[in-house]
Design a protein around this motif. Structure first.
Motif, short mmCIF file in Angstrom:
data_model
loop_
_atom_site.label_atom_id
_atom_site.label_comp_id
_atom_site.label_asym_id
_atom_site.label_seq_id
_atom_site.Cartn_x
_atom_site.Cartn_y
_atom_site.Cartn_z
N PHE A 125 0.95 -1.11 0.20
CA PHE A 125 0.28 0.05 0.09
C PHE A 125 1.46 1.03 0.19
CE2 PHE A 125 -1.62 3.16 2.84
CZ PHE A 125 -2.60 4.12 1.70
N ARG A 126 1.77 1.59 1.08
CA ARG A 126 2.44 2.33 0.92
C ARG A 126 3.45 3.22 -0.02
NH1 ARG A 126 4.82 1.02 7.10
NH2 ARG A 126 2.56 2.62 8.45
N HIS A 127 4.06 1.63 -0.60
CA HIS A 127 4.89 1.98 -1.80
C HIS A 127 3.99 2.07 -3.57
CE1 HIS A 127 7.60 1.04 -5.28
NE2 HIS A 127 6.61 0.37 -5.81
N SER A 128 2.56 1.62 -3.36
CA SER A 128 1.75 2.04 -4.42
C SER A 128 1.42 3.61 -3.85
CB SER A 128 0.35 1.58 -4.07
OG SER A 128 1.24 -0.29 -5.21
N LEU A 129 0.87 3.69 -2.82
CA LEU A 129 0.89 5.46 -2.61
C LEU A 129 2.00 5.97 -2.93
CD1 LEU A 129 -1.55 7.69 -1.87
CD2 LEU A 129 -0.25 7.14 0.51
N VAL A 130 2.90 6.34 -2.49
CA VAL A 130 4.64 7.05 -2.68
C VAL A 130 4.44 7.32 -3.64
CG1 VAL A 130 6.77 7.00 -2.42
CG2 VAL A 130 4.97 6.41 -0.41
N THR A 131 4.50 6.28 -5.01
CA THR A 131 4.86 6.25 -6.48
C THR A 131 3.61 7.31 -7.28
OG1 THR A 131 5.80 3.99 -6.37
CG2 THR A 131 5.19 4.90 -8.20
N TRP A 132 2.12 6.69 -6.50
CA TRP A 132 1.59 7.77 -7.52
C TRP A 132 1.13 9.24 -7.14
CZ3 TRP A 132 -2.47 9.96 -4.90
CH2 TRP A 132 -3.73 10.77 -6.07
N ALA A 133 2.06 9.31 -5.95
CA ALA A 133 1.92 11.00 -5.32
C ALA A 133 3.26 11.27 -5.77
CB ALA A 133 1.62 10.72 -3.90
N ARG A 134 4.12 11.08 -6.11
CA ARG A 134 5.32 11.49 -6.72
C ARG A 134 4.63 12.20 -8.11
NH1 ARG A 134 8.69 7.79 -7.06
NH2 ARG A 134 9.19 8.36 -4.24
N SER A 135 4.41 11.38 -8.70
CA SER A 135 3.73 11.29 -10.08
C SER A 135 2.51 12.67 -10.77
CB SER A 135 3.89 10.32 -10.49
OG SER A 135 2.96 10.95 -12.20
N HIS A 136 1.37 12.72 -9.32
CA HIS A 136 0.93 13.43 -8.82
C HIS A 136 1.16 14.77 -8.69
CE1 HIS A 136 -3.45 14.81 -7.86
NE2 HIS A 136 -2.70 15.66 -6.64
N HIS A 137 2.09 15.05 -8.43
CA HIS A 137 3.00 16.14 -7.65
C HIS A 137 4.22 16.82 -8.49
CE1 HIS A 137 1.02 15.52 -3.39
NE2 HIS A 137 0.13 16.09 -3.73
N ALA A 138 4.45 15.84 -10.08
CA ALA A 138 4.85 16.10 -10.76
C ALA A 138 4.68 17.18 -11.87
CB ALA A 138 5.37 14.87 -11.43
N GLU A 139 5.46 18.19 -12.25
CA GLU A 139 5.29 18.74 -13.44
C GLU A 139 4.14 18.24 -14.46
OE1 GLU A 139 8.34 21.60 -15.07
OE2 GLU A 139 7.94 22.93 -12.88
N LEU A 140 3.59 18.77 -15.13
CA LEU A 140 2.45 18.54 -16.28
C LEU A 140 3.47 18.92 -17.52
CD1 LEU A 140 -0.14 16.87 -17.27
CD2 LEU A 140 -1.02 19.44 -17.80
N PRO A 141 3.70 17.25 -17.74
CA PRO A 141 4.83 17.27 -19.19
C PRO A 141 3.59 17.16 -20.98
CG PRO A 141 4.46 15.48 -18.05
CD PRO A 141 3.63 15.72 -17.73
#
Length: 391
Positions: A125-141
Motif C-alpha cells: 500500500f505504501r509503495h503504491s501510494l508513494v509512487t502515485w503521489a510523486r507523479s501526481h505532484h510532478a509538473e505536467l509534461p
C-alpha cells in the motif's frame, strides 16, 4: 514575335489571379489567427485558474496520514469475513480514539489468492501510494498523451501474448452509458472496432443489439473497485476475467482496495498516470470556467459561486475518450449525450446527473477535438486523431 492576349482573355486571367490571391489570403488568415470567440487575455486567466487545484492541500494531508497509518486485520463469523483497516492515532494521548482512514470488509473463501498475505498489504500500500503521489505532484509534461501507448497499450498486448509494435490501435470504440443507446442498433458496428472500451462496468447482457458485446478494456473509477472488494475474490469482471481494467484514483485511500484486489486479478489492473489525470482535470476546468464566463458575463474568478471547487471533477467518459485518443488512430464514440425522454443510463433507472461534473463543458471539448483541436489548452504538440461521435 510576342503576341498579346486578346482583351477578353486578359480580363479573365486577371480575375483568376485575384481570386487565387484572395483564396490564399483567406487560408492564411484562417490558420494563423486565433478563433474569434477566444480572448487572449481571458485565456491567460483561465489557464491560471484551471491549473490551480484547491483540494491539493487536503490531498497532501490525506496522503501523509495514510503513509503513517497502522494496519489492522481480523476475521469474523468463523473466518468467513475479513476486515482490513488503516487507522492513525492523532496526538500522544492514549485515551484519544484512533481515527479510521480506510476500511474494507470482504468475504473469504478457501483455495483463493484473495486477499494477499496480511504482512504484505501495508508495505505494498505504501509503495503504491508513494509512487502515485510523486507523479501526481510532478509538473505536467507535454508528452503525457504520447506516453499512453507504453503505459496502457503495451501491458495489455503483453498480457494477450502479442508483441507490442508501439503503434496505436487502428480503430477504437468508446462506449458510454447514456440512454440514447437504446434502440440505436449500434452493436454490430461497435464490435467491428479493433479495440472497445466500456465504462464503469456497464451491463452488456441483454443489450448487445444496441451496445455490442466485445470488450477490450474496462475503464472505471476507483469507487467501482471499492465496491468490488465486497465480493468473493474481489470479483470486478462483468466482461470476463481476461479483460484488463484501467482506472483513475478518486481517493488515495482506495489504494488499499487496489492492493487487495490486484492479488486476485488475472488480467492487468492498471492505474492511470496521475499526470494524465491532471491533464484531464485542467482541460475540463478550463472549459467549465470559459462556459461560466460566457453564460453569465461575470469574471471566471467567480466560478466558485456556482461550483464546489473541491469536488469538481471530470467524468469517467471524458477521461476514457482522452485515453482512446492517445492509443488509437481513429476513435468512435457511442452513448454520450442526452435527448429528451431518454434514460440517463441505458441499464439503470438513474434520472439525474452528478453535480460534480460539468457535462456541457465536456461537450464543448468534444466539439473542439473534432473541429479545431489546436485551440485546446495543455495539448501542445499532440496530434489529435480523427474522432467521430455517433448518436
Amino acid at each position: 514575335m510576342k503576341r498579346s492576349l486578346p482583351l477578353p482573355l486578359l480580363f479573365l486571367f486577371l480575375l483568376a489571379c485575384l481570386a487565387f490571391r484572395s483564396a490564399l489570403t483567406r487560408s492564411f488568415h484562417y490558420q494563423s489567427n486565433p478563433p474569434r470567440d477566444r480572448n487572449i487575455h481571458l485565456d491567460a486567466t483561465l489557464l491560471s485558474l484551471s491549473s490551480h487545484d484547491p483540494a491539493d492541500s487536503s490531498l497532501r494531508t490525506d496522503i501523509s496520514d495514510l503513509l503513517q497509518a497502522s494496519l489492522e486485520s481480523f476475521d469474523t463469523i468463523g473466518g468467513k469475513f475479513r476486515t482490513i483497516s488503516l487507522w492513525r492515532r492523532i496526538g500522544s494521548d492514549d485515551t484519544v480514539r484512533p481515527r479510521s482512514l480506510a476500511r474494507i470488509r470482504l468475504p473469504v473463501r478457501a483455495q483463493t489468492h484473495y486477499p494477499p498475505d496480511r504482512q504484505l498489504i501495508l508495505p505494498l500500500f505504501r509503495h503504491s501510494l508513494v509512487t502515485w503521489a510523486r507523479s501526481h505532484h510532478a509538473e505536467l509534461p507535454y508528452s503525457i498523451m504520447s506516453e499512453l501507448i507504453q503505459r496502457i497499450k503495451r501491458p495489455i498486448e503483453i498480457f494477450n501474448g502479442r508483441r507490442d509494435s508501439g503503434e496505436p490501435y487502428g480503430t477504437c470504440a468508446v462506449v458510454g452509458n447514456s440512454g440514447i443507446l437504446l434502440g440505436s442498433n449500434h452493436g454490430e458496428f461497435i464490435n467491428s472496432h479493433q479495440f472497445v472500451i466500456r465504462l464503469n462496468n456497464a451491463r452488456v447482457v441483454g443489450y448487445e443489439r444496441d451496445v455490442g458485446s466485445k470488450t477490450s478494456l474496462s475503464f472505471v473509477n476507483s469507487n467501482i473497485l471499492h465496491l468490488c472488494t465486497r465480493r468473493v475474490g474481489c470479483h470486478c469482471h462483468p466482461y470476463g476475467e481476461n479483460v484488463p481494467i484501467a482506472m483513475y484514483m478518486c481517493q488515495p485511500r482506495h489504494f488499499l482496495d487496489y492492493v487487495v484486489c490486484n492479488s486476485s486479478h488475472k488480467a492487468p489492473l492498471l492505474i492511470t498516470d496521475p499526470r494524465f489525470d491532471n491533464l484531464c482535470a485542467q482541460i475540463t476546468k478550463y472549459y467549465s470556467l470559459k462556459r461560466f464566463a460566457d453564460l453569465t458575463g461575470l469574471s471566471p474568478t467567480r466560478w466558485n459561486e456556482t461550483h464546489d471547487a473541491t469536488t469538481f471533477h471530470y467524468s469517467s467518459g471524458f477521461q476514457a475518450v482522452m485515453l482512446a485518443l492517445g492509443i488509437c488512430k481513429r476513435v468512435s464514440v457511442f452513448g454520450f449525450g442526452k435527448i429528451k425522454g431518454a434514460k440517463h443510463h441505458y441499464y439503470t433507472n438513474q434520472k439525474a446527473e452528478l453535480n460534480l461534473h460539468d457535462y456541457e463543458a465536456e461537450y464543448m471539448i468534444y466539439r473542439d477535438l473534432i473541429k479545431q483541436p489546436e485551440v485546446i489548452p495543455f495539448l501542445s504538440g499532440f496530434q489529435v486523431p480523427p474522432l467521430v461521435f455517433y448518436y
